[in-house]
Design a protein around this motif. Structure first.
Motif, PDB file in Angstrom:
ATOM      1  N   ALA A   1      16.331  41.708  26.190  1.00 41.63           N
ATOM      2  CA  ALA A   1      15.944  41.585  24.780  1.00 41.63           C
ATOM      3  C   ALA A   1      15.966  40.114  24.390  1.00 41.63           C
ATOM      4  O   ALA A   1      16.774  39.341  24.907  1.00 41.63           O
ATOM      5  CB  ALA A   1      16.896  42.391  23.897  1.00 41.63           C
ATOM      6  N   PRO A   2      15.087  39.706  23.471  1.00 38.64           N
ATOM      7  CA  PRO A   2      15.063  38.299  23.054  1.00 38.64           C
ATOM      8  C   PRO A   2      16.082  38.019  21.951  1.00 38.64           C
ATOM      9  O   PRO A   2      16.511  38.910  21.224  1.00 38.64           O
ATOM     10  CB  PRO A   2      13.641  38.125  22.517  1.00 38.64           C
ATOM     11  CG  PRO A   2      13.284  39.486  21.988  1.00 38.64           C
ATOM     12  CD  PRO A   2      13.958  40.469  22.910  1.00 38.64           C
ATOM     13  N   PHE A   3      16.460  36.766  21.821  1.00 36.34           N
ATOM     14  CA  PHE A   3      17.214  36.313  20.655  1.00 36.34           C
ATOM     15  C   PHE A   3      16.260  36.231  19.462  1.00 36.34           C
ATOM     16  O   PHE A   3      15.040  36.352  19.607  1.00 36.34           O
ATOM     17  CB  PHE A   3      17.831  34.943  20.929  1.00 36.34           C
ATOM     18  CG  PHE A   3      19.007  34.968  21.860  1.00 36.34           C
ATOM     19  CD1 PHE A   3      20.290  35.190  21.383  1.00 36.34           C
ATOM     20  CD2 PHE A   3      18.833  34.774  23.223  1.00 36.34           C
ATOM     21  CE1 PHE A   3      21.375  35.212  22.244  1.00 36.34           C
ATOM     22  CE2 PHE A   3      19.912  34.790  24.095  1.00 36.34           C
ATOM     23  CZ  PHE A   3      21.192  35.010  23.599  1.00 36.34           C
ATOM     24  N   SER A   4      16.799  36.004  18.286  1.00 36.53           N
ATOM     25  CA  SER A   4      15.958  35.843  17.105  1.00 36.53           C
ATOM     26  C   SER A   4      15.063  34.619  17.270  1.00 36.53           C
ATOM     27  O   SER A   4      15.375  33.695  18.040  1.00 36.53           O
ATOM     28  CB  SER A   4      16.826  35.677  15.852  1.00 36.53           C
ATOM     29  OG  SER A   4      17.529  34.440  15.899  1.00 36.53           O
ATOM     30  N   GLU A   5      13.956  34.593  16.563  1.00 40.82           N
ATOM     31  CA  GLU A   5      13.043  33.455  16.639  1.00 40.82           C
ATOM     32  C   GLU A   5      13.744  32.168  16.226  1.00 40.82           C
ATOM     33  O   GLU A   5      13.484  31.096  16.781  1.00 40.82           O
ATOM     34  CB  GLU A   5      11.819  33.717  15.757  1.00 40.82           C
ATOM     35  CG  GLU A   5      10.897  34.802  16.296  1.00 40.82           C
ATOM     36  CD  GLU A   5       9.602  34.884  15.505  1.00 40.82           C
ATOM     37  OE1 GLU A   5       9.367  33.982  14.661  1.00 40.82           O
ATOM     38  OE2 GLU A   5       8.830  35.834  15.737  1.00 40.82           O
ATOM     39  N   GLU A   6      14.641  32.255  15.249  1.00 39.27           N
ATOM     40  CA  GLU A   6      15.369  31.073  14.791  1.00 39.27           C
ATOM     41  C   GLU A   6      16.224  30.483  15.917  1.00 39.27           C
ATOM     42  O   GLU A   6      16.227  29.267  16.135  1.00 39.27           O
ATOM     43  CB  GLU A   6      16.249  31.435  13.597  1.00 39.27           C
ATOM     44  CG  GLU A   6      17.034  30.259  13.041  1.00 39.27           C
ATOM     45  CD  GLU A   6      17.917  30.660  11.866  1.00 39.27           C
ATOM     46  OE1 GLU A   6      18.516  29.748  11.247  1.00 39.27           O
ATOM     47  OE2 GLU A   6      18.023  31.870  11.588  1.00 39.27           O
ATOM     48  N   LEU A   7      16.937  31.360  16.647  1.00 40.56           N
ATOM     49  CA  LEU A   7      17.766  30.881  17.743  1.00 40.56           C
ATOM     50  C   LEU A   7      16.918  30.360  18.904  1.00 40.56           C
ATOM     51  O   LEU A   7      17.248  29.343  19.518  1.00 40.56           O
ATOM     52  CB  LEU A   7      18.690  31.996  18.227  1.00 40.56           C
ATOM     53  CG  LEU A   7      19.968  32.219  17.432  1.00 40.56           C
ATOM     54  CD1 LEU A   7      20.740  33.406  17.962  1.00 40.56           C
ATOM     55  CD2 LEU A   7      20.837  30.969  17.457  1.00 40.56           C
ATOM     56  N   GLN A   8      15.813  31.053  19.199  1.00 40.07           N
ATOM     57  CA  GLN A   8      14.942  30.582  20.272  1.00 40.07           C
ATOM     58  C   GLN A   8      14.410  29.180  19.982  1.00 40.07           C
ATOM     59  O   GLN A   8      14.353  28.323  20.870  1.00 40.07           O
ATOM     60  CB  GLN A   8      13.780  31.560  20.469  1.00 40.07           C
ATOM     61  CG  GLN A   8      14.203  32.906  21.036  1.00 40.07           C
ATOM     62  CD  GLN A   8      13.003  33.797  21.320  1.00 40.07           C
ATOM     63  OE1 GLN A   8      12.175  33.475  22.170  1.00 40.07           O
ATOM     64  NE2 GLN A   8      12.905  34.899  20.606  1.00 40.07           N
ATOM     65  N   THR A   9      14.053  28.951  18.726  1.00 39.88           N
ATOM     66  CA  THR A   9      13.575  27.623  18.343  1.00 39.88           C
ATOM     67  C   THR A   9      14.682  26.586  18.487  1.00 39.88           C
ATOM     68  O   THR A   9      14.450  25.469  18.976  1.00 39.88           O
ATOM     69  CB  THR A   9      13.069  27.645  16.893  1.00 39.88           C
ATOM     70  OG1 THR A   9      11.967  28.566  16.789  1.00 39.88           O
ATOM     71  CG2 THR A   9      12.609  26.259  16.451  1.00 39.88           C
ATOM     72  N   ALA A  10      15.898  26.948  18.095  1.00 38.98           N
ATOM     73  CA  ALA A  10      17.028  26.026  18.204  1.00 38.98           C
ATOM     74  C   ALA A  10      17.317  25.701  19.665  1.00 38.98           C
ATOM     75  O   ALA A  10      17.585  24.550  20.020  1.00 38.98           O
ATOM     76  CB  ALA A  10      18.266  26.625  17.537  1.00 38.98           C
ATOM     77  N   PHE A  11      17.257  26.720  20.525  1.00 36.60           N
ATOM     78  CA  PHE A  11      17.484  26.492  21.955  1.00 36.60           C
ATOM     79  C   PHE A  11      16.414  25.559  22.532  1.00 36.60           C
ATOM     80  O   PHE A  11      16.717  24.625  23.276  1.00 36.60           O
ATOM     81  CB  PHE A  11      17.473  27.820  22.714  1.00 36.60           C
ATOM     82  CG  PHE A  11      18.596  28.760  22.372  1.00 36.60           C
ATOM     83  CD1 PHE A  11      19.817  28.287  21.920  1.00 36.60           C
ATOM     84  CD2 PHE A  11      18.416  30.136  22.504  1.00 36.60           C
ATOM     85  CE1 PHE A  11      20.848  29.158  21.618  1.00 36.60           C
ATOM     86  CE2 PHE A  11      19.437  31.013  22.203  1.00 36.60           C
ATOM     87  CZ  PHE A  11      20.661  30.536  21.752  1.00 36.60           C
ATOM     88  N   SER A  12      15.155  25.822  22.188  1.00 43.43           N
ATOM     89  CA  SER A  12      14.055  24.997  22.696  1.00 43.43           C
ATOM     90  C   SER A  12      14.179  23.557  22.216  1.00 43.43           C
ATOM     91  O   SER A  12      13.948  22.609  22.974  1.00 43.43           O
ATOM     92  CB  SER A  12      12.709  25.577  22.252  1.00 43.43           C
ATOM     93  OG  SER A  12      12.486  26.843  22.834  1.00 43.43           O
ATOM     94  N   ASP A  13      14.542  23.389  20.939  1.00 42.20           N
ATOM     95  CA  ASP A  13      14.700  22.036  20.402  1.00 42.20           C
ATOM     96  C   ASP A  13      15.825  21.296  21.128  1.00 42.20           C
ATOM     97  O   ASP A  13      15.715  20.091  21.395  1.00 42.20           O
ATOM     98  CB  ASP A  13      14.997  22.096  18.908  1.00 42.20           C
ATOM     99  CG  ASP A  13      13.782  22.526  18.081  1.00 42.20           C
ATOM    100  OD1 ASP A  13      12.657  22.523  18.635  1.00 42.20           O
ATOM    101  OD2 ASP A  13      13.968  22.876  16.903  1.00 42.20           O
ATOM    102  N   ALA A  14      16.911  22.011  21.435  1.00 40.17           N
ATOM    103  CA  ALA A  14      18.034  21.383  22.138  1.00 40.17           C
ATOM    104  C   ALA A  14      17.621  20.950  23.541  1.00 40.17           C
ATOM    105  O   ALA A  14      17.968  19.845  23.991  1.00 40.17           O
ATOM    106  CB  ALA A  14      19.211  22.352  22.206  1.00 40.17           C
ATOM    107  N   LEU A  15      16.860  21.792  24.236  1.00 32.55           N
ATOM    108  CA  LEU A  15      16.402  21.439  25.572  1.00 32.55           C
ATOM    109  C   LEU A  15      15.473  20.231  25.523  1.00 32.55           C
ATOM    110  O   LEU A  15      15.622  19.293  26.318  1.00 32.55           O
ATOM    111  CB  LEU A  15      15.700  22.634  26.218  1.00 32.55           C
ATOM    112  CG  LEU A  15      15.185  22.410  27.644  1.00 32.55           C
ATOM    113  CD1 LEU A  15      15.478  23.627  28.523  1.00 32.55           C
ATOM    114  CD2 LEU A  15      13.688  22.138  27.656  1.00 32.55           C
ATOM    115  N   ASP A  16      14.528  20.235  24.596  1.00 30.21           N
ATOM    116  CA  ASP A  16      13.596  19.112  24.478  1.00 30.21           C
ATOM    117  C   ASP A  16      14.320  17.817  24.139  1.00 30.21           C
ATOM    118  O   ASP A  16      14.001  16.745  24.670  1.00 30.21           O
ATOM    119  CB  ASP A  16      12.544  19.413  23.413  1.00 30.21           C
ATOM    120  CG  ASP A  16      11.587  20.519  23.831  1.00 30.21           C
ATOM    121  OD1 ASP A  16      11.505  20.797  25.049  1.00 30.21           O
ATOM    122  OD2 ASP A  16      10.945  21.119  22.952  1.00 30.21           O
TER     123      ASP A  16
END
Length: 267
Positions: A1-16
């Motif tokens: 199952a995916p995390f919420s869109e808000e968390l996915q965006t936060a994770f992606s921003d942290a990686l970038d």
């Protein structure tokens, strides 16, 4: 199952942000797992011609110690030995250990090895001796101790040093009556359906990311680059050669998705 869109965006921003602020860089891959939810993403390249993906096997280096400690504690729970047992007693019938110079290896307890307080010295010079250990196809874990030159401090002295993990790995194999990688598979990885392997005694996973660093630290020319392309390692795979100096301390290869699941289940 995916995390919420808000968390996915936060994770992606942290990686970038992490990848973009690190120079020089080559590739990055990360994952987050929590109670059935998984996020993973990658960026950059795994070598000069191959993009990094979330399925690219990567050397997890010192995170390998989390597997080692879990195995040691499980063997203690199984009654194979105790936290206060000493190296000399646990390895008294281990041929490799018995051949070593004991004046350079403190007779520490398992607990002291686990907490990096055995007092053991670590001296791994970039010397011909280290190169010999890396190139030896008949390598055994006890060969690592030929690189120690300094006398140990009294047990109880903290020093983050690879020999602590090597001694624990030798104890785990000797008392578990099997090689370390099969012990990991049987006791830890198989029951959780986690994919990881311990080098150098197994084949390198296909498509594994190449290690990048300052090549001059490993006998190559100056500059950041692919360590597998250093000329002095033309007759041997650098990844497997380097694993002979890593093994129980830093020899695990896995993917971030598997490591995130492992961390969740472990803690």
């Amino acid at each position: 199952a995916p995390f919420s869109e808000e968390l996915q965006t936060a994770f992606s921003d942290a990686l970038d942000s992490e990848f973009g602020s690190t120079h020089p860089n080559m590739g990055i891959s990360a994952a987050v797992y929590q109670d059935g939810k998984l996020w993973s993403e990658s960026a950059g390249m795994s070598n000069d011609s191959t993009p990094m993906t979330t399925a690219t096997p990567i050397a997890v280096k010192s995170s390998s110690k989390t597997f080692l400690v879990a195995l040691i504690l499980s063997q203690i729970e199984d009654g194979l030995y105790a936290l206060d047992d000493r190296v000399s007693a646990l390895l008294k019938t281990h041929h490799g250990y018995q051949s070593l110079d004991k004046s350079l290896i403190p007779d520490a307890t398992v607990e002291q090895l686990l907490t990096q307080t055995s007092g053991v010295a670590e001296d791994i010079p970039t010397s011909f001796k280290a190169f010999q250990v890396m190139m030896d196809s008949n390598w055994e874990p006890s060969d690592f101790f030929s690189l120690i030159q300094d006398s140990p401090n009294p047990p109880g002295t903290f020093k983050y040093a690879g020999p602590n993990s090597y001694l624990l790995g030798m104890i785990a194999e000797h008392r578990g009556r099997n090689r370390l990688n099969p012990l990991y598979q049987e006791k830890l990885l198989g029951p959780l359906s986690i994919k990881a392997v311990l080098l150098p005694r197994v084949e390198i996973p296909p498509g594994m990311a190449s290690p990048y660093d300052n090549r001059s630290r490993y006998g190559g020319s100056r500059g950041f680059g692919d360590l597998t392309q250093i000329p002095i390692f033309s007759n041997v795979n650098f990844i497997k050669a380097d694993a002979r100096l890593s093994w129980a301390s830093a020899g695990i290869v896995s993917t971030p998705e598997n490591m995130a699941r492992w961390a969740y289940e472990l803690f």
